[in-house]
Design an enzyme around this catalytic site. Structure first.
Site, PDB file in Angstrom:
ATOM      1  N   ASP A 136       0.675   4.090   1.452  1.00 48.65           N
ATOM      2  CA  ASP A 136       1.056   4.741   2.703  1.00 48.65           C
ATOM      3  C   ASP A 136       2.185   3.982   3.403  1.00 48.65           C
ATOM      4  O   ASP A 136       2.637   4.375   4.470  1.00 48.65           O
ATOM      5  CB  ASP A 136      -0.161   4.927   3.634  1.00 48.65           C
ATOM      6  CG  ASP A 136      -0.874   3.626   3.942  1.00 48.65           C
ATOM      7  OD1 ASP A 136      -0.798   2.698   3.111  1.00 48.65           O
ATOM      8  OD2 ASP A 136      -1.526   3.535   4.999  1.00 48.65           O
ATOM      9  N   HIS A 153      -0.346   4.515  13.275  1.00 46.61           N
ATOM     10  CA  HIS A 153      -1.301   4.277  12.202  1.00 46.61           C
ATOM     11  C   HIS A 153      -2.732   4.338  12.722  1.00 46.61           C
ATOM     12  O   HIS A 153      -3.529   3.430  12.513  1.00 46.61           O
ATOM     13  CB  HIS A 153      -1.020   2.896  11.583  1.00 46.61           C
ATOM     14  CG  HIS A 153      -1.514   2.738  10.171  1.00 46.61           C
ATOM     15  ND1 HIS A 153      -2.848   2.634   9.855  1.00 46.61           N
ATOM     16  CD2 HIS A 153      -0.858   2.653   9.002  1.00 46.61           C
ATOM     17  CE1 HIS A 153      -2.976   2.486   8.555  1.00 46.61           C
ATOM     18  NE2 HIS A 153      -1.785   2.504   8.007  1.00 46.61           N
ATOM     19  N   GLU A 173      -0.234  -1.253  14.536  1.00 44.46           N
ATOM     20  CA  GLU A 173      -1.167  -0.333  13.887  1.00 44.46           C
ATOM     21  C   GLU A 173      -2.406  -0.240  14.764  1.00 44.46           C
ATOM     22  O   GLU A 173      -2.690  -1.131  15.570  1.00 44.46           O
ATOM     23  CB  GLU A 173      -1.551  -0.845  12.494  1.00 44.46           C
ATOM     24  CG  GLU A 173      -2.416  -2.110  12.510  1.00 44.46           C
ATOM     25  CD  GLU A 173      -3.637  -1.993  11.599  1.00 44.46           C
ATOM     26  OE1 GLU A 173      -4.255  -0.904  11.584  1.00 44.46           O
ATOM     27  OE2 GLU A 173      -3.966  -2.979  10.917  1.00 44.46           O
ATOM     28  N   HIS A 199       0.826  -1.206   0.000  1.00 38.30           N
ATOM     29  CA  HIS A 199       0.000   0.000   0.000  1.00 38.30           C
ATOM     30  C   HIS A 199       0.861   1.258   0.000  1.00 38.30           C
ATOM     31  O   HIS A 199       1.925   1.288   0.603  1.00 38.30           O
ATOM     32  CB  HIS A 199      -0.929  -0.001   1.221  1.00 38.30           C
ATOM     33  CG  HIS A 199      -2.143  -0.849   0.994  1.00 38.30           C
ATOM     34  ND1 HIS A 199      -2.880  -1.364   2.033  1.00 38.30           N
ATOM     35  CD2 HIS A 199      -2.745  -1.278  -0.142  1.00 38.30           C
ATOM     36  CE1 HIS A 199      -3.892  -2.071   1.540  1.00 38.30           C
ATOM     37  NE2 HIS A 199      -3.823  -2.037   0.234  1.00 38.30           N
ATOM     38  N   ASP A 258       0.279  -3.180   8.746  1.00 40.63           N
ATOM     39  CA  ASP A 258      -1.171  -3.361   8.877  1.00 40.63           C
ATOM     40  C   ASP A 258      -1.456  -4.849   8.929  1.00 40.63           C
ATOM     41  O   ASP A 258      -0.824  -5.625   8.221  1.00 40.63           O
ATOM     42  CB  ASP A 258      -1.886  -2.744   7.680  1.00 40.63           C
ATOM     43  CG  ASP A 258      -1.690  -1.229   7.634  1.00 40.63           C
ATOM     44  OD1 ASP A 258      -1.127  -0.687   8.609  1.00 40.63           O
ATOM     45  OD2 ASP A 258      -2.084  -0.609   6.630  1.00 40.63           O
ATOM     46  N   HIS A 297      -4.214  -8.868   5.916  1.00 38.94           N
ATOM     47  CA  HIS A 297      -4.338  -7.520   5.339  1.00 38.94           C
ATOM     48  C   HIS A 297      -4.384  -7.502   3.815  1.00 38.94           C
ATOM     49  O   HIS A 297      -5.435  -7.326   3.235  1.00 38.94           O
ATOM     50  CB  HIS A 297      -3.244  -6.606   5.875  1.00 38.94           C
ATOM     51  CG  HIS A 297      -3.442  -5.165   5.489  1.00 38.94           C
ATOM     52  ND1 HIS A 297      -4.554  -4.452   5.874  1.00 38.94           N
ATOM     53  CD2 HIS A 297      -2.688  -4.323   4.746  1.00 38.94           C
ATOM     54  CE1 HIS A 297      -4.480  -3.230   5.383  1.00 38.94           C
ATOM     55  NE2 HIS A 297      -3.362  -3.123   4.698  1.00 38.94           N
TER      56      HIS A 297
END
Lengths: 524, 677
Positions: A46, A389, A177, A44, A152, A131
Site C-alpha cells: 500500500d 492512513h 498515519e 508494503h 507507517d 514498523h
C-alpha cells in the site's frame, strides 16, 4: 510525492492513485517535471505497489528515494504480488518482471539521518520508523518550510525492530498515519506469552502449528520470538520455513542487521540473530509426516498458495493449531476463521474443509496506537497536523483530541481533497559581528543538548528567556538589508550622535537661560 | 579562524597515522584527528625474549611508550571543545586526551563504523600492550631508565619523520598507554554519525561527514560556521574496491579546503611515477586547455585507474602467496588495513581454488570474529558494486569471506592458544593478523616458528622500517614481500579535484608544494601551512547571515533617510539553532515601538521653532537670544500648553519640562526636524 502505493481491496483502475491529478495541478508538465522526487517510506504494497507502474508505464523518470532495506526487499514484495495477480487470479499484468527490475535500478538508496539535497531547494532526511525493516519517516524542507511525513510507524520497540526515533524539528506540518486513531494497546509481553503458551501447549501435545505469514516482517518477528523460546526451554521440535521466499528474506535481514533494534544489534557482535538455530527448510513431503512441528507458510491470510495447502491437511485435527494475524482481508479463509468459530469451510462447490483445530489470533501490530500518535505529535509540536492512513470516524475522534489537547489545527482530508497550509518564510539579511556579539549568544553555548523521550537534538537557544536584541536594519538600494548597532550606523552615515535629555523644569531656569545646564542624570 | 598543523603523517604513512590539526572557528577549538604513530613499537624488543631472540640486543627491553604528537599538542593547548575524527586510526590517540580533566567536556565526532573499528583496534593495542606488562610488570614511578639514554635516541630516529634536535627535544608526545577505563571514557564522549548526517555543535557549527573512500567508515568533514565553510579533506580515494567512494559532490558548497592528504609524499608514488606518466600527460592537457568543462575533471577523478593498479597489486600478492604454498611454505600476513585484508581474502580464495590447493586460512586476532561478521552487515558503507550485491538477488553476501567461512576454509581465532586452534591447524597455511609492528605475540610466535625456512613468506606493508622490525628474528631465511597500497589522492588528481570543488581558498601543506605544483591562474588562492606553525585564515563572509521571519519584517517601521537609504529599528529575539541565526518576534511587543532612541546631526533652532508652532505650541526664543554663530547653544521658551525650556547644543538637546504631555509634544516636534531612529 510521498509513497506510491496501491489499494488491495480494488481490482480495477481504483487500485492505483489517480496520477492524472498530478498533471492537472501543473498544466503543460509531464510527471517528471511536475514532481521533484518520489520518496517511498517502506516496502508494503500500500506504499510501493504502484511504483513500477508509475515509472515504467506512466513514464516518470525523476529521482526515487527509499532506504537500503526497502530497496533490497521491495522487489520481493512486488514480484510476489505480480505473481499472485497474474498467475493465481489470471488478471492482466499491470507491469512485468522487467518493469520491476528497471524501476528498482532507478532507486537511490537512503541511509537514516542522511541529509539529501534533492534539488536546489528541497532537502529530505529519513528517520527510523520501526514498523517493518527499513521503514522511515521522511523530513522534507523547502526553503524555511518544513514537514514530516511519517509513513507507517511504531512507537514501541518489538523483538527485531526499534521504536520510531526522530529529532526535535521545527515543523509547519506533520502528516501522520492513523491506523489506530482510537485504540490504546496494553503490554506486548502478555500477548507474546499468550502466543508462546498456545504454541508450546500444541507441540507438547504432539500437534502441528501452522503460522500463515507474509514473507517479510511478522515472520522474522515471530521467528526470533520462537527461536529464543526454543533455546530457553530446550525444545527440540523442528521449526520450518516454507521454502523460498522467507529463507531468502532472512538472508537479506542478515545483511541489514544495522536496521534492526538496538537489542539485536548489541547481541550481534559475533552471532547473527537471523541465523536461526532451530529453524530449517520445509520439504513438501513433510506435510503428512507424523509428530509435532511449527511451520511458517505464505501467504499470511490463507488466501491461497502453500498456506492453504497445509491448512487443508492440518485443520481437521483438534491437536493442531493455526495462528492468525491481527487483520485479515474479507474473503480470505483467515477472515472466515476469525469471524465466529466455523467447523466447516467451503472452498468451492466440491471441496470443503472440516475445521477442528485450535485457532489463535495474534494481536501484534507494527502500527503505533493512538497514544503513540499523540506522543509523537506532542514531541514534534508542528504548527499543523494532517491525519492519513486511517478510517474516517476514528480520524475525526483523533482530530478533536489533537485540536483540544495539543492546540494544533488538524485535518483529515478525503481523497482528492486539497488542504492549504501556511508555511514559515525567513528573509535572508546580514548582521554585523558587533550586533551578533551584542546579543547574548552565550546562552546558546551553555545549553547542552537535551535528550528527550524520542531522543535527538534539542533546538538550542529555544528557551524563552533570551535578551531582546535591538539593532538598526539598514536598507540600501541594490544591497542586501543589514542589521547593525547604533554606533555602526552613525559611523556609516558619517554623522555625530545627538543626545536628547529630559530634565525637570526649575522655574529659576527660565530667567537664567544663559546659565549652564546641570549635568544631572537623565530622567524621564 | 586559525589553523595549526600539529602533526604530519608519521612513518606509518597516511593510512596508519593521518595528519592532525587544531582549528579554531568562531571561538570554537576543534582537534582534527588524533592518531598514534605505532611504528615506534619496532624499537622495543618483542616478548617473551626467548633464547632465539635474534639480534634484539639493542632494542629497548621495557614496557613500550607510545608516540602521539597530536595528543600532546592538544593537551598543551589546554583542551579542545570538539574532536573530529576522520578514520579509525585517527582516534587511536583519543583516550590519552579524554582522561585529562581539561577534556572533561570535549565531544568527539566520528562515523559509526570508524568508531566501531577504532574501538576494536584500541582493544587490540591494549591486548598487545598487556603482553609486555605481563612480562615486565607494571611501570614503577617515574620515567623508565631507557628514556634518558642512547636507547631513546634510537627510538626517536626510528620515527623517520621526527627531526631530532638534541637540545630541548620535546618528549611530551611519548606517553604510557591508556587503560581500559580510559577507553570507555573516550567512547562515552563519542557521538557517532552516519555519512551525510548533519550534526550541530554548540548551535553554531554544522558538521557533516561524507565518505572519503580510503577505508570503511573514513570520512571527509564539512564544517559550516556562520561566516565560512571548511572542508577537512584527509586522504581520499575516488574509486574504491570496498569502501564507499569519496562523495566529493557534497563538498562543493564549501569555501575553504583544508587539504590534509599527504599520501603523495609516500615512497609508493615515486615508484609509480613512470606508471602514472600517461595519466600525467592527460592531466596536463586538461590544465592547459581553457574552458575545460567540469565533466572532464569529474571523468579524471572517477577513472578507476588507481583501483585497477591496486587490484593488480593484490593479485600479485596472491600469486606470491600461492607460489609459497606450492613450495610447501606457510604465509604470514601482518597487515593492519581492513580493506586490503578483505580484498586479499577474496582474491586468494579464487587463486587457491583455481590451482586446486586446499590450505586453511587463519585470521588470528581478538577482533577477527567481530570484524568478519560486521563487514557483511554494513551495505551503506560500501562501494556501489558491493551494494549491488544486496540489491541483486544473485549474491548471498557482501564480501567473499562469508563463503570462505561457510565452507570451512577460513578460521577465526582470538589467540594462537585459543581452544580449537590446534585441531584446525595444518601447515602450510595462511595467517592474517592485524598487528603490523610484529610485536604482538601472534606474529612473534609465528615468525619465530617460520623465519628460518626460505619456503615461507612474510607479507609486509612498505613504509615500515623492515630492518628494525625484523631485527629480533634475524638471521631470517623467510622470504619477505614488501607491498605498498593506495593511501590517498594521486598528485595528478589534486588539481582536477580542486577544479570540481571550486573553493575560494585552499590550505595546502608546504611540504607538498614542490610535489604538487599549484595550479596557475587558479580561481582560488592558496595558503600554505607547515607543522607547528599557526596561520590565520580569513572568513569568507564578513557579516553573519540572519533569518528575518516575514511577521517580524511586516512589523518594521522604516524611515527613509535619502533616496538610497532607509533604516528601521528592530527589536527581536535572536535565536541560534542548527547553525542559523533567526530573529523571532518577542512575545510582548512593547508600546514604545515608535519611540526614537538614536538621533544624529545638529538641530536647527529655527526649524524646531516652526515645528513647535505647527503643533499649536506657544513658544519663542528668549529675548536675549541672538542668532549667534553656529555651534552656540540656543534655547526656546515654551509657555503653552505647559511651561518648558528646550536647550540645543550641536551634540545634544535638553528638554526641561515637568508636564508629561507637553514633553511628548515637544519630543514629537523635535523628532520631525532631527534625524533619528
Amino acid at each position: 510525492m510521498f509513497d506510491c502505493g496501491m489499494h488491495m481491496g480494488h481490482h480495477d483502475h481504483q487500485r492505483y492513485p489517480d496520477f492524472a491529478r498530478i498533471l492537472a495541478a501543473t498544466p503543460g508538465a509531464d510527471f517528471t517535471s511536475a514532481i521533484s522526487c518520489v520518496v517511498i517510506t517502506h516496502f508494503h504494497l500500500d506504499h510501493i505497489g504502484a511504483l513500477p507502474y508509475f515509472t515504467e508505464v506512466c513514464g516518470y523518470h525523476g529521482p526515487i528515494y527509499m532506504t537500503y532495506p526497502t530497496k533490497a526487499l521491495a522487489p520481493l514484495m512486488l514480484e510476489d504480488y505480480r505473481k499472485v495477480m497474474v498467475d493465481h487470479r489470471g488478471e492482466e499484468e499491470q507491469y512485468s518482471y522487467e518493469d520491476i527490475q528497471n524501476c528498482m535500478k532507478k532507486v537511490i538508496p537512503l541511509d537514516l539521518k542522511q541529509t539529501i539535497q534533492v534539488d536546489r531547494e528541497l532537502v529530505i532526511r529519513a528517520y527510523y520508523a520501526g514498523h517493518v525493516l527499513g521503514a522511515a519517516m521522511i523530513y522534507a524542507k523547502v526553503g524555511d518550510a518544513a514537514l514530516v511525513y511519517t509513513g507507517d510507524y511504531n512507537m514501541t520497540p518489538d523483538r527485531h525492530l526499534g521504536a520510531a526515533q526522530i529529532d526535535h524539528l521545527k515543523l509547519d506540518l506533520l502528516i501522520t498515519e492513523s491506523t489506530y486513531a482510537k485504540t490504546v494497546r496494553d503490554s506486548k509481553h502478555a500477548r507474546e506469552r499468550e502466543f508462546l503458551k498456545a504454541v508450546h501447549k500444541c507441540v507438547s501435545g504432539g500437534g502441528k502449528v501452522l503460522i500463515p505469514a507474509f514473507a517479510l516482517g511478522r515472520a522474522q518477528e515471530l521467528c526470533i520470538l520462537l527461536d529464543d523460546y526454543w533455546e530457553r526451554m530446550n525444545l527440540k521440535i523442528p521449526i520450518y520455513f516454507s521454502a523460498g521466499l522467507t529463507i531468502q528474506a532472512n538472508m537479506y535481514y542478515k545483511m541489514l542487521i544495522g536496521w534492526t533494534s538496538q537489542k539485536i544489534k548489541d547481541s550481534y557482535t559475533v552471532h547473527n540473530p537471523f541465523d536461526f538455530k532451530h529453524v530449517c527448510d520445509f520439504q513438501r513431503s513433510f506435510i503428512n509426516d507424523p509428530g509435532p512441528c511449527v511451520l511458517f507458510a505464505t501467504p499470511g491470510m490463507i488466501s491461497g498458495g502453500f498456506s492453504l495447502e497445509v491448512f487443508k491437511r492440518w485443520a481437521p485435527s483438534e491437536k493442531n493449531l493455526v495462528t492468525l494475524p491481527g487483520y485479515c482481508v474479507a474473503g480470505t479463509i483467515g477472515h472466515k476463521l476469525m469471524s465466529g468459530k466455523p467447523t466447516r469451510i467451503d472452498l468451492d462447490k466440491e471441496t470443503h474443509i472440516d475445521v477442528r483445530c485450535q485457532i489463535h489470533q495474534l494481536s501484534f501490530s507494527p502500527h503505533t496506537d493512538s497514544k503513540g500518535i499523540m506522543d509523537l505529535t506532542e514531541f514534534l509540536s508542528p504548527s499543523h497536523v494532517i491525519l492519513v492512513h486511517g478510517e474516517k470516524p476514528q480520524m475525526s475522534f483523533l482530530k478533536e483530541r489533537i485540536e483540544s489537547e495539543l492546540g494544533m489545527p488538524c485535518y483529515y482530508p478525503a481523497n482528492n481533497e486539497t488542504v492549504s497550509i501556511p508555511t514559515t518564510k525567513n528573509l535572508k539579511i546580514s548582521a554585523t559581528d558587533k550586533f551578533i556579539a551584542s546579543c547574548s549568544t552565550s546562552q546558546a553555548r551553555d545549553s547542552t543538548q537535551k535528550s528527550n523521550l524520542i531522543c535527538g537534538n534539542h533546538l538550542s537557544g529555544a528557551n524563552g528567556d533570551e535578551k531582546l536584541a535591538e539593532g538598526i536594519l539598514l536598507m540600501e538600494k541594490s544591497k542586501d538589508a543589514k542589521i547593525l548597532c547604533e554606533d555602526e550606523l552613525l559611523q556609516l552615515l558619517g554623522a555625530e550622535g545627538h543626545s536628547l535629555q529630559f530634565e525637570p523644569l526649575l522655574h529659576s531656569r527660565i530667567g537664567e537661560a544663559e546659565t549652564d545646564i546641570v549635568d544631572d542624570l537623565a530622567s524621564e | 579562524m586559525k589553523l595549526t598543523c600539529v602533526a604530519t603523517p608519521g612513518s606509518g604513512g597516511d593510512y596508519h597515522t593521518p595528519a592532525s590539526h587544531l582549528l579554531e572557528v568562531e571561538g570554537v577549538r576543534l582537534l582534527l584527528d588524533c592518531p598514534v604513530d605505532l611504528s615506534a613499537l619496532a624499537a622495543f624488543a618483542p616478548v617473551p625474549l626467548g633464547a632465539d631472540c635474534g639480534d634484539a640486543g639493542d632494542l629497548i627491553r621495557a614496557v613500550p611508550y607510545y608516540w602521539s604528537p597530536a595528543a600532546a599538542a592538544a593537551a598543551k593547548a589546554g583542551g579542545v571543545d570538539a574532536v573530529l575524527v576522520s578514520s579509525a586510526t585517527g582516534m587511536l590517540g583519543l583516550p590519552f586526551l579524554t582522561r585529562l580533566p581539561s577534556f572533561a567536556n570535549t565531544k568527539v565526532y566520528v562515523t559509526e563504523l570508524a568508531a566501531r573499528i577504532g574501538k576494536l583496534m584500541m582493544g587490540e593495542l591494549m591486548e598487545m600492550h598487556s603482553e609486555f606488562v605481563r612480562y615486565y610488570g607494571l611501570d614503577t614511578d617515574g620515567s623508565p631508565k631507557w628514556m634518558q639514554g642512547e636507547k631513546l635516541h634510537k627510538l626517536l630516529s626510528s620515527l623517520q619523520n621526527i627531526v631530532i634536535e638534541d637540545e630541548g627535544m620535546d618528549l611530551a608526545p611519548l606517553m604510557p598507554l591508556y587503560s581500559a577505563p580510559n577507553l570507555e571514557e573516550c567512547m562515552r564522549k563519542t557521538q557517532t554519525v552516519k555519512y551525510g548526517e548533519e550534526v550541530c555543535f554548540n548551535g553554531m557549527l554544522m558538521l557533516k561527514a561524507s565518505s572519503s573512500g580510503l577505508e570503511l567508515g573514513n570520512c571527509v568533514w564539512s564544517i559550516k560556521g556562520p561566516r565560512a565553510s571548511i572542508t577537512y579533506l584527509p586522504s581520499t580515494l575516488f574509486v574504491s574496491a570496498h569502501a564507499l567512494d569519496c562523495d566529493y559532490n557534497s563538498l562543493k558548497e564549501n569555501d575553504i579546503i583544508l587539504f590534509s592528504d599527504f599520501s603523495s609524499l609516500n615512497v609508493m608514488d615515486e615508484n609509480n611515477e613512470n606508471l602514472g606518466e600517461n595519466a600525467m600527460v592527460c592531466d596536463d592537457s586538461l590544465l592547459r586547455a581553457d574552458g575545460v568543462d567540469e565533466d572532464e575533471y569529474v571523468q579524471c577523478l572517477s577513472k578507476n585507474d588507481d583501483i585497477a593498479e591496486e587490484i593488480e597489486r593484490i593479485s600479485f600478492i596472491c600469486s606470491c602467496i600461492s607460489d609459497a604454498i606450492k613450495s610447501g611454505g606457510s604465509v604470514l600476513i601482518p597487515i593492519g588495513r581492513l580493506g586490503v585484508i578483505l580484498l586479499i581474502l577474496e582474491h586468494i580464495s579464487e587463486t587457491l581454488l583455481s590451482s586446486n590447493m586446499k590450505v586453511p586460512i587463519f585470521m588470528i586476532s581478538d577482533a577477527a570474529e567481530k570484524i568478519i561478521s560486521f563487514t557483511n552487515a554494513v551495505p551503506e558503507w560500501l562501494c556501489k558494486p558491493r551494494q549491488e550485491k544486496l540489491f541483486s538477488r544473485e549474491e548471498e553476501a557482501l564480501f567473499g569471506h562469508v563463503e570462505l567461512l561457510k565452507e570451512g576454509r577460513l578460521f577465526l581465532f582470538p589467540h594462537l592458544y585459543s581452544k580449537g586452534l590446534l585441531a584446525a591447524w595444518k601447515e602450510p597455511c595462511i595467517v592474517f593478523c592485524l598487528d603490523w609492528s610484529l610485536r604482538h605475540s601472534t606474529a612473534v610466535h609465528l615468525l619465530r616458528r617460520w623465519h628460518a625456512d626460505k619456503r615461507n613468506l612474510l607479507v609486509l606493508e612498505q613504509g615500515v622500517d623492515t630492518e628494525l622490525t625484523l631485527k629480533p628474528f634475524t638471521p631470517a631465511a623467510i622470504q619477505v614481500l614488501e607491498c605498498s597500497f593506495l593511501s590517498g589522492i594521486k598528485v595528478r588528481k589534486v588539481n582536477p579535484l580542486l577544479s570540481v570543488l571550486k573553493p575560494k581558498l585552499v590550505l595546502f601543506p608546504e611540504d607538498l608544494k614542490s610535489r604538487c605544483p599549484s595550479k596557475e591562474d587558479a580561481p582560488w588562492s592558496y595558503l600554505y601551512y607547515s607543522k607547528g606553525k599557526t596561520i590565520e585564515i580569513p572568513n569568507t563572509r564578513e557579516d553573519f547571515e540572519v533569518g528575518l521571519p516575514t511577521d517580524v519584517a511586516f512589523g518594521l517601521q522604516p524611515r527613509q533617510l535619502d533616496k538610497a537609504i532607509a533604516v528601521a529599528r528592530l527589536r527581536a529575539k535572536l535565536h541560534l539553532s542548527k547553525g542559523q541565526y533567526v530573529l523571532v518576534a518577542p512575545k510582548d511587543q512593547s508600546d514604545e515601538s515608535n519611540r526614537q532612541l538614536l538621533h544624529w546631526g545638529a538641530v536647527d533652532a529655527g526649524r524646531l521653532l516652526s515645528a513647535l508652532q505647527e503643533k499649536g505650541i506657544e513658544c519663542a526664543f528668549p529675548a536675549d537670544d541672538d542668532d549667534g554663530p553656529a555651534g552656540c547653544e540656543r534655547s526656546i521658551l515654551i509657555t503653552s500648553p505647559g511651561e518648558a525650556l528646550v536647550k540645543m547644543a550641536p551634540e545634544k538637546t535638553v528638554i526641561y519640562c515637568d508636564d508629561e504631555s507637553t514633553t511628548r509634544l515637544i519630543y514629537d516636534a523635535l523628532s520631525s526636524v532631527c534625524n533619528g531612529i
